[in-house]
Design a protein around this motif. Structure first.
Motif, short mmCIF file in Angstrom:
data_model
loop_
_atom_site.label_atom_id
_atom_site.label_comp_id
_atom_site.label_asym_id
_atom_site.label_seq_id
_atom_site.Cartn_x
_atom_site.Cartn_y
_atom_site.Cartn_z
N VAL A 1 -21.42 18.15 9.81
CA VAL A 1 -20.98 17.05 8.93
C VAL A 1 -22.11 16.65 7.99
O VAL A 1 -23.24 16.43 8.40
CB VAL A 1 -20.51 15.82 9.74
N LEU A 2 -21.74 16.54 6.70
CA LEU A 2 -22.70 16.14 5.66
C LEU A 2 -22.14 14.94 4.90
O LEU A 2 -20.97 14.94 4.51
CB LEU A 2 -22.93 17.30 4.68
N LEU A 3 -22.96 13.93 4.69
CA LEU A 3 -22.58 12.78 3.86
C LEU A 3 -23.23 12.93 2.49
O LEU A 3 -24.44 13.10 2.38
CB LEU A 3 -23.04 11.47 4.50
N VAL A 4 -22.41 12.86 1.45
CA VAL A 4 -22.91 12.91 0.07
C VAL A 4 -22.72 11.54 -0.56
O VAL A 4 -21.59 11.03 -0.64
CB VAL A 4 -22.17 13.98 -0.76
N ASP A 5 -23.81 10.93 -0.98
CA ASP A 5 -23.77 9.64 -1.65
C ASP A 5 -23.55 9.90 -3.14
O ASP A 5 -24.44 10.37 -3.84
CB ASP A 5 -25.08 8.89 -1.43
N VAL A 6 -22.34 9.59 -3.64
CA VAL A 6 -22.03 9.92 -5.04
C VAL A 6 -22.70 8.96 -6.02
O VAL A 6 -22.63 9.18 -7.23
CB VAL A 6 -20.50 9.95 -5.28
N ASN A 7 -23.34 7.92 -5.51
CA ASN A 7 -24.16 7.09 -6.39
C ASN A 7 -25.44 7.85 -6.78
O ASN A 7 -25.96 7.68 -7.88
CB ASN A 7 -24.53 5.77 -5.70
N GLU A 8 -25.91 8.69 -5.85
CA GLU A 8 -27.12 9.48 -6.10
C GLU A 8 -26.79 10.79 -6.81
O GLU A 8 -27.50 11.21 -7.73
CB GLU A 8 -27.83 9.78 -4.77
N THR A 9 -25.73 11.44 -6.37
CA THR A 9 -25.31 12.72 -6.97
C THR A 9 -23.82 12.65 -7.26
O THR A 9 -22.99 13.07 -6.45
CB THR A 9 -25.62 13.89 -6.02
N PRO A 10 -23.45 12.10 -8.41
CA PRO A 10 -22.04 11.89 -8.75
C PRO A 10 -21.22 13.17 -8.81
O PRO A 10 -21.76 14.25 -9.11
CB PRO A 10 -22.11 11.24 -10.13
N ILE A 11 -19.93 13.03 -8.52
CA ILE A 11 -19.01 14.15 -8.70
C ILE A 11 -18.79 14.35 -10.20
O ILE A 11 -18.44 13.41 -10.92
CB ILE A 11 -17.66 13.87 -8.00
N GLU A 12 -19.00 15.58 -10.66
CA GLU A 12 -18.81 15.89 -12.07
C GLU A 12 -17.44 16.49 -12.34
O GLU A 12 -16.80 16.18 -13.33
CB GLU A 12 -19.91 16.85 -12.55
N LYS A 13 -16.99 17.35 -11.43
CA LYS A 13 -15.69 17.97 -11.61
C LYS A 13 -15.30 18.72 -10.34
O LYS A 13 -16.12 18.96 -9.44
CB LYS A 13 -15.71 18.95 -12.78
N LEU B 1 0.86 -1.19 0.00
CA LEU B 1 0.00 0.00 0.00
C LEU B 1 0.90 1.24 0.00
O LEU B 1 0.90 2.04 0.93
CB LEU B 1 -0.93 -0.01 1.21
N SER B 2 1.69 1.37 -1.06
CA SER B 2 2.64 2.48 -1.13
C SER B 2 2.49 3.33 -2.38
O SER B 2 3.18 4.35 -2.50
CB SER B 2 4.07 1.94 -1.04
N LYS B 3 1.64 2.93 -3.30
CA LYS B 3 1.41 3.74 -4.51
C LYS B 3 0.03 4.39 -4.40
O LYS B 3 -1.00 3.74 -4.62
CB LYS B 3 1.50 2.88 -5.77
N PRO B 4 -0.02 5.68 -4.07
CA PRO B 4 -1.31 6.36 -3.90
C PRO B 4 -2.11 6.36 -5.20
O PRO B 4 -1.54 6.49 -6.29
CB PRO B 4 -0.92 7.79 -3.50
N LEU B 5 -3.40 6.22 -5.07
CA LEU B 5 -4.28 6.27 -6.23
C LEU B 5 -4.90 7.66 -6.27
O LEU B 5 -5.80 7.99 -5.50
CB LEU B 5 -5.37 5.20 -6.12
N ILE B 6 -4.37 8.49 -7.15
CA ILE B 6 -4.84 9.87 -7.28
C ILE B 6 -5.98 9.89 -8.30
O ILE B 6 -5.80 9.43 -9.44
CB ILE B 6 -3.71 10.80 -7.76
N PRO B 7 -7.15 10.39 -7.93
CA PRO B 7 -8.25 10.43 -8.89
C PRO B 7 -7.95 11.41 -10.03
O PRO B 7 -7.03 12.24 -9.93
CB PRO B 7 -9.44 10.89 -8.05
N ASP B 8 -8.72 11.31 -11.09
CA ASP B 8 -8.49 12.19 -12.24
C ASP B 8 -9.74 13.00 -12.59
O ASP B 8 -10.12 13.12 -13.75
CB ASP B 8 -8.02 11.39 -13.46
N PHE B 9 -10.36 13.58 -11.57
CA PHE B 9 -11.52 14.42 -11.82
C PHE B 9 -11.12 15.62 -12.66
O PHE B 9 -10.04 16.20 -12.47
CB PHE B 9 -12.12 14.92 -10.49
N ASP B 10 -11.98 16.02 -13.55
CA ASP B 10 -11.75 17.25 -14.31
C ASP B 10 -11.63 18.42 -13.36
O ASP B 10 -12.37 18.52 -12.37
CB ASP B 10 -12.91 17.50 -15.27
#
Length: 541
Positions: free
Chosen positions: A349-361, A148-157
């Motif tokens: 604190v707010l929980l956002v379910d990205v299955n319901e409201t996906p991250i667009e950018k 667990l040494s290679k971070p997975l960086i997301p590629d959001f716009d």
């Protein structure tokens, strides 16, 4: 370390990649057997996991006294653990202390990002190249790069457009990060995120958690270790380490010999309550022997944990969002927590379910989801790692036939004992794929790995043998055994990094087992048998 002034490429008996728990011990053992060794470390200091993961809340989920090295009585006598589950700052200090106590830094080259390792057929040596142009040759190459040494960086716009600070948890700044008065967004709810979320929520003006898949979490029950308790622990170290050696996964916990479905509901509930109230991983790996292999048994445990979540989260709809539906308790890595579920009772604190409201950018001001933009002062990517094989694919290893390790492992790893792989002579992989240390209290299995490899190296250096490689038949037999061992486990029926699945990486949707779940004692016995039989499965010349 002082580098040679000569333009010639320096040569060592062993080159070790990584100065974490395994790399430091491998350096110590290499010196002990009289072999010249050099460690190449990408960071500016020792520590591995505990150097890179500096986020608030990072800590052991193994009991501290079962995590430290056992090879030195002086170390055991000198070091006092302050908490039952020690936090990152103390863990890093401990490994710094180890490096100073044994003067290990003198043989470590820091800020050395290894880019490629190439086996030379004519000399039976490896040439290792570093990003800054440094090169070194060695007779044997030992990887200590972790799983667990290679971070997975997301590629959001738009990630580069955000005007505030943002970073991955495994690349946390060395300077203090203040959350007071700030709006913070955290993407992820895995083990790292759980530890971080419960800390950020204490002081942030507002915290928004973006969740795709909830995880089953269990209480850590951390606490201080006072001098009297530490003295008692020190007097029982031999028993503690022996208990770890005999347990299935190297922890002080081991499974209850009873089966969940063979006892009464009252007895079952009593054990679940006892383990839920006890410190550490007992609820996961110290439970009834059938809860990780039998779906009906696992359902009783999952139902118990679900009830606990509902009790702890006040909003009923929110509680349901925090209960996993796609896997049973313990069939993925279990995050350990301290007040995690209560965080969601806080007004900030707010929980956002990205299955319901996906991250667009990602925008200049925050994160845009399908329904609204969430403004932030700080964004944290708690998006995990390219686990197990990611670290190996980040370095170009070229073997004896010109084939790279990434090419060989394109559809999944194949190894012998998780310590070596055919086609890559004179190379050993500590904590490699299909190695018992991948599902283990790491330092306990790391010591076994390092000691086994070092004993083998000592024999090789004392002989005329210049090349050792894996027999392909032995590799195929071991790999088949690895897959047979997991078939009985419920892990094999669930998408997770255990099974090589990562929804954040394109094409990583096929289950390919990465670990070894035949048990630490069984693994140790197999390795010892191979050694006693003249290192059966290795070809030496």
């Amino acid at each position: 370390m002082n580098e040679p002034e000569s333009s010639e490429i320096p040569s060592y008996g062993v080159v070790i990649i990584g100065a974490g728990v395994s790399g430091l011990y491998q350096l110590y053992k290499s010196r002990e057997i009289g072999v010249s060794a050099l460690v190449l470390e990408s960071g500016t200091d020792v520590g591995g996991t505990w150097y890179w993961n500096r986020y608030p809340g990072a800590r052991f989920d193994s009991e501290s006294y079962s995590y430290g090295y056992s090879f030195s009585q002086d170390l055991l006598d000198q070091w006092d653990w302050q908490e039952r589950f020690s936090a990152q700052p103390e863990n890093l200090r401990y490994l710094q202390h180890v490096s100073e106590r044994f003067d290990l830094r003198s043989d470590i080259r820091f800020q050395s990002v290894v880019t490629q390792c190439t086996f030379d057929e004519t000399s039976n040596e490896w040439q290792v190249e570093v990003e800054d142009g440094f090169k070194v040759r060695c007779r044997f190459l030992v990887t200590a790069i972790g799983i667990l040494s290679k971070p997975l960086i997301p590629d959001f716009d738009g990630m580069e457009d955000f005007k505030g600070p943002s970073f991955h948890t495994a690349r946390w700044p060395h300077d203090e990060v203040v959350f007071t008065g700030k709006r913070v967004g955290i993407i992820g709810t895995g083990a790292t995120a759980v530890q971080l979320i419960q800390e950020v929520a204490k002081t942030a003006e507002h915290l928004t958690v973006f969740q795709r898949s909830p995880n089953w979490c269990a209480p850590l029950h951390n606490g201080p270790i006072d001098p009297a308790e530490m003295a008692d622990i020190r007097s029982h170290y031999d028993e503690i380490f022996e208990r770890c050696r005999k347990s299935f996964s190297g922890f002080i916990h081991d499974s209850d010999e009873r089966r969940a479905l063979d006892v009464s509901e009252e007895e079952r509930e009593a054990l679940y309550e006892e383990l839920y109230a006890a410190p550490g991983f007992g609820i996961w790996i110290g439970n009834f022997r059938d809860v990780l292999v039998d779906e009906a048994a696992n359902a009783t445990l999952s139902d118990f944990i679900a009830r606990k979540i509902r009790e702890r989260v006040e909003d009923k709809q929110l509680a349901e969002k925090l209960i996993p539906r796609d896997h049973g308790f313990g069939t993925r890595r279990v995050p350990m927590e301290t007040g995690y579920y209560e965080v969601y009772n806080q007004d900030n604190v707010l929980l956002v379910d990205v299955n319901e409201t996906p991250i667009e950018k990602v925008t200049i001001d925050g994160i845009q989801c399908s329904d609204q933009e969430h403004p932030f002062d700080l964004i944290v990517y708690a998006t995990g790692f390219d686990a197990v094989m990611g670290p190996y694919k980040s370095i170009k290893f070229t073997g004896s036939d010109g084939r790279t390790l990434a090419e060989k492992w394109e559809t999944g790893p194949s190894t012998y004992l998780g310590l070596a792989t055919a086609g890559f002579p004179n190379m050993f992989t500590l904590v490699g794929p299909h190695n018992a240390s991948t599902f283990c209290n790491m330092p306990r299995c790391i010591e076994q790995n390092v000691e086994w490899v070092s004993t083998f190296l000592e024999q090789l250096f004392s002989s005329d043998i210049t090349r050792v490689e894996v027999n392909i038949d032995a590799e195929e037999e071991w790999t088949e055994h690895v897959y047979e061992s997991v078939q009985r486990m419920l892990f094999s029926k669930v998408d997770s990094w255990f099974m090589g699945v990562n929804k954040n990486i394109e094409g990583r949707d096929t289950r390919t087992f990465m670990l070894y779940v035949g048990g630490f004692p069984s693994y140790t016995e197999r390795c010892d048998d191979v050694a006693k039989d003249g290192y059966r499965g290795f070809i030496m010349s």
